[in-house]
Design an enzyme around this catalytic site. Structure first.
Site, PDB file in Angstrom:
ATOM      1  N   ASP A 210       0.841  -1.207   0.000  1.00 31.56           N
ATOM      2  CA  ASP A 210       0.000   0.000   0.000  1.00 31.56           C
ATOM      3  C   ASP A 210       0.879   1.262   0.000  1.00 31.56           C
ATOM      4  O   ASP A 210       0.634   2.203  -0.760  1.00 31.56           O
ATOM      5  CB  ASP A 210      -0.919  -0.039   1.232  1.00 31.56           C
ATOM      6  CG  ASP A 210      -1.777   1.206   1.361  1.00 31.56           C
ATOM      7  OD1 ASP A 210      -2.822   1.293   0.695  1.00 31.56           O
ATOM      8  OD2 ASP A 210      -1.389   2.115   2.130  1.00 31.56           O
ATOM      9  N   LYS A 214       1.261   4.176  -3.027  1.00 27.58           N
ATOM     10  CA  LYS A 214       1.146   5.624  -2.791  1.00 27.58           C
ATOM     11  C   LYS A 214       2.435   6.333  -3.208  1.00 27.58           C
ATOM     12  O   LYS A 214       2.397   7.428  -3.779  1.00 27.58           O
ATOM     13  CB  LYS A 214       0.828   5.886  -1.313  1.00 27.58           C
ATOM     14  CG  LYS A 214      -0.564   5.391  -0.916  1.00 27.58           C
ATOM     15  CD  LYS A 214      -0.697   5.323   0.595  1.00 27.58           C
ATOM     16  CE  LYS A 214      -2.097   4.903   1.017  1.00 27.58           C
ATOM     17  NZ  LYS A 214      -2.172   4.575   2.446  1.00 27.58           N
TER      18      LYS A 214
HETATM   19  N1  HSE Z   1      -5.085   1.059   4.697  1.00 27.59           N
HETATM   20  C1  HSE Z   1      -4.601   2.354   4.412  1.00 27.59           C
HETATM   21  C2  HSE Z   1      -3.672   2.802   5.519  1.00 27.59           C
HETATM   22  C3  HSE Z   1      -5.762   3.317   4.310  1.00 27.59           C
HETATM   23  O1  HSE Z   1      -3.671   2.172   6.582  1.00 27.59           O
HETATM   24  O2  HSE Z   1      -2.922   3.754   5.333  1.00 27.59           O
HETATM   25  C4  HSE Z   1      -5.372   4.692   3.836  1.00 27.59           C
HETATM   26  O3  HSE Z   1      -4.949   4.659   2.506  1.00 27.59           O
END
Ligand code: HSE
Ligand code: NDP
Length: 442
Positions: A210, A214
């Protein structure tokens, strides 16, 4: 709802939400309960016409006006009065097909789905541009922190030199809890899910994917890099051990999952990894579900953004602001000129990870006998790695099976040379574990 009823007389833009889980419910609340804010800032009401979900029977915790909730996407696609749609379904499919259908039926789209953008950004942006539509995505990176707008608009007079960031709220929450209360990893992951911070599949949070998705979006915006997120070297917090958090604290550091994009001689240095961050620096004090991004621009110098990067209302805050910007036409203007996923050539290539430089924390389990330290320092020296400090002790002063932890802090070294040294050290007979190695940020 009260505001929506009162605002019926003023100019309005009809909007819809597709997907009403954690984030969608927060967006519905802001639109229904705080229509006065959209009226004040956008000069119109954002009128919530439809909310599309999968399961109509599921309890929602939001009091929607009658006739708004539906499980039929066609209610949105076939309603030409709906102009702006917040697409808040996670994952790749059906999120991608639904996004395409929304664009093709003439809607401008707002999304928080970074996985979708990191995977299908080029295809989705091309299609939106062909159709004269826009995609706004502030909530996709760092939740409530307005980093997309800041990098693509407010800092656009700069050449960004570097970004150092905490981009995954779940990982930061887990590491903070482990550090503060020595909580077990698995139980904190469950708590992050309960709080609505984690992805539907929390593996993406804890294995660094994740944050890499980003970072790929930010690197694209800030540096014109065209790097697929899966090419970014990444390590998550899933292998992190409590003992390393403790040693880091003793050495005056906190461990954080840090994403880096930095211009160096060979191109753009990119990585996501657990990193020792010097205590009492702003980055080391980022706790819980907060995110932070430290940006260095050649004109502005260093700017530091901090705030909640996950959770219902912080994310909804970014989504609703995007909906307002879209409704008044601001997004349409910037979307046309935005370099992101355009057909322009990459302005910078990713640097060879082996050529990047860092200080390192290294932990080994070694035999407690004479000569061991000199063997290890010898290998480090052969690879041009200079030692800043060494600690050899067991937490209770006793060694188990004559094996003790050895912690080495290095001066700045090449990643490639550090890799080579670690391989050699692991082959020494006196070394009884694989090396735990983390970057150090002073
Ligand atoms: N699962 C992601 C986090 C949500 O914990 O940052 C926000 O993008
Ligand atoms: P949830 O899993 O809580 O909600 C997803 C919603 O999508 C559910 O309401 C579900 O419906 C709906 N849905 C799934 N498939 C369909 C479909 N085919 N048609 C209609 N609705 C569908 O996710 P979140 O709200 O947490 O996250 C949404 C997005 O926002 C994700 O991309 C996530 O990465 C991103 N994001 C999340 C943040 C957070 O803190 N949670 C922060 C920043 C970004 P049903 O309820 O009926 O099952």
């Amino acid at each position: 709802m009260e505001h929506q009823a009162r605002a019926e007389a003023m100019e309005k833009t009809n909007v819809a939400i597709v997907g009403m889980g954690t984030v969608g419910a927060g967006v519905a609340r802001l639109l229904l309960d705080h229509g006065d804010r959209t009226a004040r800032h956008a000069g119109r009401t954002l009128w919530l016409e439809k909310v599309v979900v999968q399961d109509l029977a599921k309890p929602r915790n939001v009091d929607l006006p009658k006739g708004v909730l539906t499980n039929d996407l066609n209610d949105v696609l076939n309603d030409p009065s709906i102009e702006v749609v917040a697409q808040l379904i996670g994952g790749l499919e059906p999120a991608r097909s639904i996004m395409m259908k929304l664009l093709e039926s003439g809607k401008d789209v707002v999304t928080a789905n970074k996985a979708l953008l990191a995977e299908f950004g080029p295809e989705l942006f091309d299609r939106a541009r062909e159709l004269g539509r826009s995609i706004a995505f502030e909530a996709s990176v760092a939740g409530g922190i307005p980093i997309i707008t800041n990098i693509s608009q407010c800092l656009s007079a700069n050449q960004v030199q570097s970004l150092q960031a905490i981009l995954n709220g779940t990982s930061n929450y887990i590491v903070s809890e482990m550090e503060e209360s020595e909580a077990a990893f698995e139980s904190v992951v469950l708590e992050a899910q309960r709080l609505g911070l984690a992805e539907a599949d929390p593996t993406l949070d804890v294995n660094g994917s994740d944050a890499a998705q980003k970072l790929a979006i930010l690197a694209h915006l800030a540096f014109g890099a065209r790097v697929h997120w899966s090419e970014i070297p990444l390590q998550g917090i899933d292998q992190l051990q409590l003992v390393d958090l403790k040693y880091a604290n003793q050495l005056g550091y906190r461990v954080k999952l840090i994403a880096v994009a930095k211009l160096i001689a060979g191109g753009l240095e990119l990585h996501v990894s657990p990193t020792l961050v010097k205590m009492f620096t702003p980055m080391s004090e980022v706790r819980g579900a907060n995110n932070a991004i430290s940006v260095v621009g050649d004109a502005v110098g260093r700017v530091f953004f901090h705030g909640l990067g996950a959770g219902q209302m912080p994310t909804a805050s970014a989504v609703v602001a995007d909906m307002m910007d879209t409704a008044v036409g601001r997004t349409g203007l910037t979307f046309k000129t935005l370099e992101l996923w355009s057909d322009q050539e990459a302005r910078v290539q990713m640097a060879d990870p082996a050529t990047t430089r860092s200080r390192y924390y290294v932990r080994l389990q070694v035999l407690d006998q004479p000569g061991v330290l000199s063997q290890i320092t010898g290998v480090l020296g052969e690879n041009n790695i200079s030692i800043a400090s060494v600690i050899q002790h067991s937490p209770d002063g006793q060694s188990e099976n004559n094996v003790v932890p050895l912690i080495v802090m290095t001066h700045e070294a090449h990643e490639g040379e550090a890799d080579a040294a670690m391989k050699k050290i692991e082959q020494l007979e006196t070394v009884k574990s694989s090396c735990i190695r983390m970057r150090v940020l002073d």
